[in-house]
Design a protein around this motif. Structure first.
Motif, PDB file in Angstrom:
ATOM      1  N   HIS A 181      33.946   8.796   7.431  1.00  0.00           N
ATOM      2  CA  HIS A 181      32.659   9.020   7.641  1.00  0.00           C
ATOM      3  C   HIS A 181      32.343   9.188   9.373  1.00  0.00           C
ATOM      4  O   HIS A 181      33.116   8.207   9.876  1.00  0.00           O
ATOM      5  N   PRO A 182      31.374   9.853   9.634  1.00  0.00           N
ATOM      6  CA  PRO A 182      31.202  10.054  11.118  1.00  0.00           C
ATOM      7  C   PRO A 182      30.465   8.997  11.911  1.00  0.00           C
ATOM      8  O   PRO A 182      29.906   8.181  11.214  1.00  0.00           O
ATOM      9  N   LEU A 183      30.540   8.853  13.130  1.00  0.00           N
ATOM     10  CA  LEU A 183      29.587   8.089  14.042  1.00  0.00           C
ATOM     11  C   LEU A 183      29.859   6.580  13.892  1.00  0.00           C
ATOM     12  O   LEU A 183      29.156   5.699  14.187  1.00  0.00           O
ATOM     13  N   HIS A 184      31.050   6.255  13.372  1.00  0.00           N
ATOM     14  CA  HIS A 184      31.511   4.859  13.399  1.00  0.00           C
ATOM     15  C   HIS A 184      31.325   4.317  14.609  1.00  0.00           C
ATOM     16  O   HIS A 184      31.851   4.832  15.903  1.00  0.00           O
ATOM     17  N   PRO A 185      30.745   3.113  14.894  1.00  0.00           N
ATOM     18  CA  PRO A 185      30.175   1.897  13.868  1.00  0.00           C
ATOM     19  C   PRO A 185      28.844   1.943  13.806  1.00  0.00           C
ATOM     20  O   PRO A 185      28.430   1.201  13.287  1.00  0.00           O
ATOM     21  N   LEU A 186      28.176   3.155  14.132  1.00  0.00           N
ATOM     22  CA  LEU A 186      26.602   3.234  13.746  1.00  0.00           C
ATOM     23  C   LEU A 186      26.182   2.938  12.499  1.00  0.00           C
ATOM     24  O   LEU A 186      25.344   2.000  12.421  1.00  0.00           O
ATOM     25  N   PRO A 187      26.679   3.576  11.448  1.00  0.00           N
ATOM     26  CA  PRO A 187      26.419   3.546  10.089  1.00  0.00           C
ATOM     27  C   PRO A 187      26.462   1.760   9.769  1.00  0.00           C
ATOM     28  O   PRO A 187      25.491   1.177   9.122  1.00  0.00           O
TER      29      PRO A 187
ATOM     30  N   GLY B 258       0.636  -1.112  -0.115  1.00  0.00           N
ATOM     31  CA  GLY B 258       0.056   0.129   0.140  1.00  0.00           C
ATOM     32  C   GLY B 258       0.967   1.227   0.079  1.00  0.00           C
ATOM     33  O   GLY B 258       2.204   1.298   0.011  1.00  0.00           O
ATOM     34  N   MET B 259       0.149   2.365   0.157  1.00  0.00           N
ATOM     35  CA  MET B 259       0.778   3.595  -0.209  1.00  0.00           C
ATOM     36  C   MET B 259       1.629   3.953   1.221  1.00  0.00           C
ATOM     37  O   MET B 259       2.874   4.472   0.781  1.00  0.00           O
ATOM     38  N   ILE B 260       1.364   3.919   2.214  1.00  0.00           N
ATOM     39  CA  ILE B 260       2.052   4.157   3.422  1.00  0.00           C
ATOM     40  C   ILE B 260       3.370   3.147   3.400  1.00  0.00           C
ATOM     41  O   ILE B 260       4.684   3.521   3.525  1.00  0.00           O
ATOM     42  N   ALA B 261       3.025   1.900   3.127  1.00  0.00           N
ATOM     43  CA  ALA B 261       4.258   0.939   3.160  1.00  0.00           C
ATOM     44  C   ALA B 261       5.379   1.479   2.016  1.00  0.00           C
ATOM     45  O   ALA B 261       6.516   1.385   2.080  1.00  0.00           O
ATOM     46  N   GLY B 262       4.606   1.980   0.781  1.00  0.00           N
ATOM     47  CA  GLY B 262       5.688   2.427   0.009  1.00  0.00           C
ATOM     48  C   GLY B 262       6.527   3.755   0.323  1.00  0.00           C
ATOM     49  O   GLY B 262       7.713   3.726  -0.005  1.00  0.00           O
ATOM     50  N   LEU B 263       5.907   4.469   1.158  1.00  0.00           N
ATOM     51  CA  LEU B 263       6.620   5.700   1.644  1.00  0.00           C
ATOM     52  C   LEU B 263       7.635   5.271   2.688  1.00  0.00           C
ATOM     53  O   LEU B 263       8.882   5.694   2.483  1.00  0.00           O
ATOM     54  N   ALA B 264       7.263   4.337   3.530  1.00  0.00           N
ATOM     55  CA  ALA B 264       8.194   3.752   4.437  1.00  0.00           C
ATOM     56  C   ALA B 264       9.490   3.074   3.894  1.00  0.00           C
ATOM     57  O   ALA B 264      10.607   3.219   4.337  1.00  0.00           O
ATOM     58  N   ALA B 265       9.041   2.355   2.747  1.00  0.00           N
ATOM     59  CA  ALA B 265      10.278   1.668   1.958  1.00  0.00           C
ATOM     60  C   ALA B 265      11.200   2.732   1.418  1.00  0.00           C
ATOM     61  O   ALA B 265      12.282   2.396   1.517  1.00  0.00           O
ATOM     62  N   CYS B 266      10.556   3.549   0.854  1.00  0.00           N
ATOM     63  CA  CYS B 266      11.318   4.752   0.367  1.00  0.00           C
ATOM     64  C   CYS B 266      12.398   5.302   1.333  1.00  0.00           C
ATOM     65  O   CYS B 266      13.682   5.544   1.140  1.00  0.00           O
ATOM     66  N   TRP B 267      12.096   5.825   2.593  1.00  0.00           N
ATOM     67  CA  TRP B 267      12.896   6.466   3.495  1.00  0.00           C
ATOM     68  C   TRP B 267      13.651   5.350   4.152  1.00  0.00           C
ATOM     69  O   TRP B 267      14.822   5.498   4.561  1.00  0.00           O
ATOM     70  N   VAL B 268      13.359   4.101   4.528  1.00  0.00           N
ATOM     71  CA  VAL B 268      14.009   3.180   5.070  1.00  0.00           C
ATOM     72  C   VAL B 268      15.205   2.827   4.280  1.00  0.00           C
ATOM     73  O   VAL B 268      16.437   2.635   4.499  1.00  0.00           O
ATOM     74  N   ALA B 269      15.071   2.545   2.795  1.00  0.00           N
ATOM     75  CA  ALA B 269      15.969   2.194   1.875  1.00  0.00           C
ATOM     76  C   ALA B 269      16.873   3.399   1.763  1.00  0.00           C
ATOM     77  O   ALA B 269      18.100   3.096   1.576  1.00  0.00           O
ATOM     78  N   GLY B 270      16.336   4.634   1.879  1.00  0.00           N
ATOM     79  CA  GLY B 270      17.125   5.749   1.978  1.00  0.00           C
ATOM     80  C   GLY B 270      18.229   5.917   2.725  1.00  0.00           C
ATOM     81  O   GLY B 270      19.324   6.253   2.584  1.00  0.00           O
ATOM     82  N   LEU B 271      17.907   5.584   3.957  1.00  0.00           N
ATOM     83  CA  LEU B 271      18.690   5.378   5.354  1.00  0.00           C
ATOM     84  C   LEU B 271      19.725   4.227   4.951  1.00  0.00           C
ATOM     85  O   LEU B 271      21.028   4.449   5.276  1.00  0.00           O
ATOM     86  N   LEU B 272      19.299   2.873   4.441  1.00  0.00           N
ATOM     87  CA  LEU B 272      20.093   2.120   4.143  1.00  0.00           C
ATOM     88  C   LEU B 272      21.297   2.463   3.159  1.00  0.00           C
ATOM     89  O   LEU B 272      22.564   2.292   3.448  1.00  0.00           O
TER      90      LEU B 272
END
Length: 465
Positions: free
Chosen positions: A398-404, A49-63
């Motif tokens: 890159h900052p914040l290692h090892p968080l990424p 659905g639409m909300i799942a699509g938006l969540a996937a967009c942002w979570v994949a963006g974080l990845l």
């Protein structure tokens, strides 16, 4: 009379030309990936659905932000063709390097095939709109791959300059559609009622399942590393080009979801072949339809063009190091391109483009990419432990290692589960393929590898050795 012996100079080993700057790196990364905004991502809406699509967009963006950060540090330090393959060779070992090289080649070759399929589908759709139904898509699929392979054969500067121009036009087309719809250029009003009436049609598991195709928004941004040996200033150009690329894609992905979800019913959007072009058709604005047709064509060509560039560099690097027959490690004497690797991979892309469904080709590319991202987490940890920050000079830290690293590994695990939900059989088959390939390398090919010739970085001994 004194006899003088003249010794002939040793033959110079042909090298790839260093002709690229940050803009070319941006064009390579965004050019490969931007097609994900024009097709493929919308299957995530069909999964949840639409909300799942938006969540996937942002979570994949974080990845992929984690991927870009990690890659920028390691590649700006290991500036060699092959990208993640060269990293694995220097940091982990031969078997991992072979597998990573294979992940890269298959991910980019399958993405190239998916782009060619989209070109054929789009032309068939436009022909149908003009009353010419039943267009034979295969000649256009073959022609697009052959033309771009020829362009790559002739030289990397012309290839990526071409990518820079058409990628910029495709990105501006998305912005133009977004702005035009906001200014009322659409005959159909934006409608987000499905968010309230059918927020999660398949429950919370739909959000997890949607992550599978959410990766398609950004898949390939790591390809900027493949040009490391052809960049004038790797320590500057690679981090700038890669980080600018992921920021561009995050903006484009969010705008794409917003426009398509507002103009198209989610049930249709979840299975559309060219969602942005379909959204432009719904507006009833002829100018927008033409612009998004051009944008879709340019994005697919830019992506396929970059994929040929990246896959051939990985294959070339493996041949040069004898992980594959050294015949593939040749550089063209005039164009200074890995021409044999370029030509060899063309029929593989054509086989999948002409004989496999789009969703399976996309999944093959995504899974190969996921395996490469999983490797990055272990690679980054080993890199920092073996060569701490004060031991070798890095172009970017890159900052914040090892968080990424932790975030990337966690999201990769979630993505594997998402793929398993819909394509468990293909996931199992691909894992078997890579296991068989690893066994072949270990028992048949490793004997030809010259370990001492692989390490080209002037680094001190690793910590603890």
């Amino acid at each position: 009379m004194t006899n003088v012996t003249i010794t002939a100079p040793a033959a110079e080993r042909l090298q790839l030309l260093r002709v690229l700057g940050p803009a070319h790196i941006w064009a390579l990364g965004v050019g490969i990936v931007l097609v994900g905004e024009y097709m493929g991502w919308n299957f995530s809406v069909g999964k949840g659905g639409m909300i799942a699509g938006l969540a996937a967009c942002w979570v994949a963006g974080l990845l992929y932000t984690c991927v870009a950060m990690i890659d920028s540090e390691v590649t700006s330090t290991i500036a060699a063709a092959g990208g993640q393959y060269a990293q694995a060779k220097h940091i982990v070992g031969p078997l991992m390097a072979f597998n990573v090289g294979l992940f890269l080649v298959m991910a980019y070759t399958m993405l190239e095939a998916a782009n060619a399929i989209t070109v054929g589908y789009l032309l068939d759709t436009v022909a149908g709109m003009m009353g010419h139904t039943g267009l034979n898509q295969k000649p256009f699929i073959i022609l697009s791959i052959m033309f771009l392979a020829w362009l790559n054969f002739r030289g990397v500067l012309a290839t990526l300059t071409f990518n820079l121009v058409i990628t910029a036009i495709a990105f501006l087309a998305i912005i133009a559609l977004f702005v035009s719809v906001q200014l009322g250029a659409s005959a159909v009003p934006m409608d987000f009622s499905a968010i309230t009436t059918s927020p999660l049609p398949y429950g919370w598991i739909g959000i997890v399942a949607a992550l599978h195709f959410g990766l398609w928004y950004y898949l390939g941004i790591e390809g900027t590393c493949q040009a490391a040996e052809e960049v004038r200033s790797p320590a500057r150009s690679l981090p700038y080009g890669t980080m600018a690329g992921i920021m561009t894609l995050l903006i484009a992905a969010t705008m794409t979801w917003y426009v398509c979800s507002g103009l198209l019913p989610w049930e249709y959007l979840g299975q559309a072949g060219t969602p942005l072009f379909d959204a432009a058709r719904v507006t009833g604005n002829t100018g927008l339809m033409v612009l998004l047709f051009v944008g879709t064509m340019f994005s697919t060509l830019a992506s396929a063009n970059g994929c040929i560039n990246d896959a051939s560099r990985a294959w070339f690097s493996m041949g040069r190091d004898r992980y594959l027959p050294s015949w593939f490690g040749a550089v063209h004497p005039v164009y200074r391109t890995p021409y044999r690797s370029i030509v060899f991979l063309v029929p593989i892309a054509l086989i999948f483009a002409l004989g496999a469904p789009l969703d399976q080709v996309v999944t093959f590319s995504i899974l190969s990419g996921l395996l490469g991202y999983t490797f990055m987490t272990f690679n980054m940890v080993m890199f920092r432990r073996k060569w701490p920050l004060d031991t070798i000079k890095r172009g970017y830290v890159h900052p914040l290692h090892p968080l990424p690293v932790i975030v990337l590994l966690t999201l990769c695990a979630a993505a594997y589960f998402a793929v398993f939900l819909g394509y468990g059989t293909q996931l199992s088959a691909m894992m078997c393929f890579y296991i068989v390939a690893s066994l072949w390398f270990h028992f048949r090919r490793y004997q030809f590898v010259r370990r001492g010739d692989q390490f080209t970085m002037p680094w001190p001994k690793p910590a603890g050795y």
